[in-house]
Scaffold this active site. Structure first.
Site, PDB file in Angstrom:
ATOM      1  N   GLY A   1       2.234   2.620   5.652  1.00  0.00           N
ATOM      2  CA  GLY A   1       4.211   2.077   5.711  1.00  0.00           C
ATOM      3  C   GLY A   1       4.550   2.273   7.099  1.00  0.00           C
ATOM      4  N   GLU A  27       5.539  -3.453   0.934  1.00  0.00           N
ATOM      5  CA  GLU A  27       5.330  -3.230  -1.003  1.00  0.00           C
ATOM      6  C   GLU A  27       4.821  -1.931  -0.142  1.00  0.00           C
ATOM      7  OE1 GLU A  27       5.395  -2.935  -4.504  1.00  0.00           O
ATOM      8  OE2 GLU A  27       4.160  -4.661  -3.836  1.00  0.00           O
ATOM      9  N   GLY A  78       0.971  -0.985   0.125  1.00  0.00           N
ATOM     10  CA  GLY A  78       0.022  -0.072  -0.073  1.00  0.00           C
ATOM     11  C   GLY A  78       0.585   1.485  -0.205  1.00  0.00           C
TER      12      GLY A  78
HETATM   13  C1  UN1 Z   1       0.994  -3.441  -7.316  1.00  0.00           C
HETATM   14  O1  UN1 Z   1       1.676  -2.531  -8.354  1.00  0.00           O
HETATM   15  O2  UN1 Z   1       1.760  -3.628  -5.971  1.00  0.00           O
HETATM   16  O3  UN1 Z   1       5.172  -5.534 -11.427  1.00  0.00           O
HETATM   17  C2  UN1 Z   1       2.293  -4.847  -7.909  1.00  0.00           C
HETATM   18  C3  UN1 Z   1       4.214  -5.096 -12.090  1.00  0.00           C
HETATM   19  C4  UN1 Z   1       3.180  -6.369 -11.249  1.00  0.00           C
HETATM   20  C5  UN1 Z   1       2.735  -6.275 -10.468  1.00  0.00           C
HETATM   21  C6  UN1 Z   1       2.555  -5.058  -9.333  1.00  0.00           C
HETATM   22  N1  UN1 Z   1       3.648  -7.834 -11.808  1.00  0.00           N
HETATM   23  O4  UN1 Z   1       3.793  -3.907 -12.139  1.00  0.00           O
END
Ligand code: UN1
Length: 506
Positions: free
Chosen positions: A244, A261, A239
């Site tokens: 975070g 992430e 998010g």
């Molecule tokens: C995300 O936007 O949280 O690499 C993940 C990418 C995708 C995943 C994105 N496979 O753009």
């Protein structure tokens, strides 16, 4: 522009195709409206605090059973889940489109990403390797074992409403953990369906206890209960950086583990030797794909002064021409933004850019299938330098473009933002490419050459540095974050030699 039937009707058809009765998602206090036309596509009941606590207790109890199941057998569960996803790919993919507004091909791609991680996790279930280390003591052996960690909470965002859960869920399950998922409040329906598909597999899998995988629907309060509960050994959260910043310290305060992430502010450098036709394609997908709502979306573009005029007018034309509209229409490349606040944030950022002499092309609201939905023309904004607004992640299709002359300087500028998720360079010059990938190059968790920053495969570790949170999920050895490591020393001699030559006779 018109749509033949509302998203409500389409969702109902898809749910029936996947074997859910009409009553499955027809009541509850959390309402999901499609960003396509604002039509309600389903309702779910939110978990109250006691319900969340009960689920944590159930998951914790069932973790103790699951950790004893051999990991290849745990892999079999994930293999069956992958089969279920294959069977339902078309319907679930379309439902992702209805609930997030991403175009149909990307909705399908999202389910494919789930299938891919299932396959990866199945293989992994036989490869949770530990090392054997050379020991300094005769008659001894030293090794490490990887053990299941415990209850793993997965907090996911609206933009990848099911794939990011699957990355975490599949790996956590083969690692022997129980999982609890709190999806975004904006995407409760795809979450319900994806989880129900796993539940169906669990129901016919004898070794899997009932509390192995649980779904918690709700908002911030539900998330906080997971974050603060010591029985939740790991919190994997995707998010905003703001989110975070709250979660990280709270989990750390109880010595839990977190995998974060968070935001990205992903850039591309286009050098004089770049294949411009390739770069144009890559820029378009990375910047306007998913309506700029990927954490890996391209947000900053640095173009060498000598090719700026050969690239930017073309890009402005492309951004002005891409079809914005109903994401189920195969000709559409840009669907709606998720909601009104997202549109507001985009307009705010464009205003800030204009205030510092940014030249804004596009960015305005355009007609879509419904007047209350938020369809926008992707914006390309020429900036003289990397101003404050460029340092922020705005989750919308805005591409800031800047000129550069020296590669060393532009790498510094590239790295001068607080986020560190994904990055790329377009060049056919080996020296430039290698420099960008070197220790003195991009400071991001993902650095690419001649492909854009978004659309990563599941096989690599996914995540980034600095305010992106430092976590790595999905492929490579990311599984280690979901397990605990024990170092084991075994003495098979009749002596007791002490390490470091210490003498201690009693
Ligand atoms: C995300 O936007 O949280 O690499 C993940 C990418 C995708 C995943 C994105 N496979 O753009």
């Amino acid at each position: 522009m018109t749509v033949s039937s509302t998203s409500s009707e389409k969702a109902l058809t898809l749910l029936r195709q996947m074997g859910f009765g009409d009553e499955a998602l027809s009541s509850g206090d959390l309402v999901s409206a499609s960003p396509i036309d604002n039509a309600i596509i389903g309702r779910v009941r939110q978990d109250d605090p006691d319900g969340v606590r009960r689920k944590i207790a159930a998951a914790d109890a069932d973790f103790r059973k699951w950790r004893d199941v051999p990991s290849p057998r745990r892999g079999e569960l994930v293999r069956l889940f992958g089969e279920a996803l294959r069977q339902n790919k078309a319907s679930l993919g379309a439902l992702v489109t209805l609930e997030t507004g991403k175009i149909h091909s990307e909705g399908l791609g999202e389910v494919q990403e789930m299938i891919d991680i299932c396959d990866f996790a199945v293989g992994l279930s036989r490869q949770l390797y530990g090392l054997t280390m050379a020991t300094e003591r005769p008659g001894h052996r030293m090794m490490e074992s990887w053990h299941p960690l415990g209850v793993t909470a997965i907090i996911s965002a609206f933009n990848f409403p099911v794939a990011v859960w699957a990355w975490n869920a599949c790996i956590a399950l083969v690692c022997g953990n129980a999982i609890i998922w709190k999806p975004s409040e904006k995407t409760p329906i795809t979450a319900f369906v994806a989880h129900a598909l796993l539940e169906r597999v669990l129901d016919r899998f004898d070794d899997a206890p009932g509390g192995l995988s649980l779904l918690v629907q709700g908002g911030r309060e539900a998330g906080e209960l997971l974050v603060d509960d010591p029985r939740v050994r790991m919190v994997s959260a995707t998010g905003s950086t703001r989110m975070g910043r709250e979660i990280g310290p709270r989990v750390a305060a109880r010595f839990g583990r977190s995998l974060l992430e968070l935001g990205g502010n992903n850039a591309m450098i286009v050098t004089p030797s770049a294949d411009l036709a390739l770069a144009r394609q890559a820029i378009a997908f990375a910047a306007v794909g998913t309506a700029g709502q990927r954490c890996t979306s391209l947000r900053r573009l640095f173009v060498h002064d000598s090719i700026y005029d050969a690239l930017i007018p073309d890009l402005i034309r492309i951004f002005g021409a891409v079809k914005v509209g109903d994401p189920l229409d195969p000709a559409t490349l840009v669907g709606p933004l998720i909601d009104a606040p997202s549109f507001k944030a985009m307009q705010y950022a464009l205003g800030q850019a204009r205030a510092v002499s940014g030249r804004v092309n596009g960015g305005e609201r355009v007609d879509g299938p419904h007047p209350d939905a938020f369809y926008v023309r992707p914006a390309i904004v020429e900036m003289v330098r990397q101003e404050a607004i460029v340092m922020d992640e705005t989750f919308a299709p805005i591409l800031y473009v800047m000129r550069y002359t020296s590669l060393d300087d532009v790498i510094d500028t590239h790295n001068a933002v607080p986020q560190g998720l994904s990055s790329s360079i377009f060049t056919t010059d080996l020296r430039e490419a290698e420099k960008f990938l070197s220790a003195a190059g991009s400071d991001c968790g993902i650095a690419n050459v001649n492909i854009g920053p978004s659309g990563a495969e599941i096989g690599g570790a996914f995540g980034g540095e600095k305010e992106t949170g430092g976590g790595r999920e999905s492929g490579s050895d990311s599984w280690r974050a979901y397990m605990r490591r024990a170092t084991n020393t075994i003495n098979y001699s009749s002596d007791l030699p002490l390490a470091q030559g210490v003498q201690f006779e009693v």
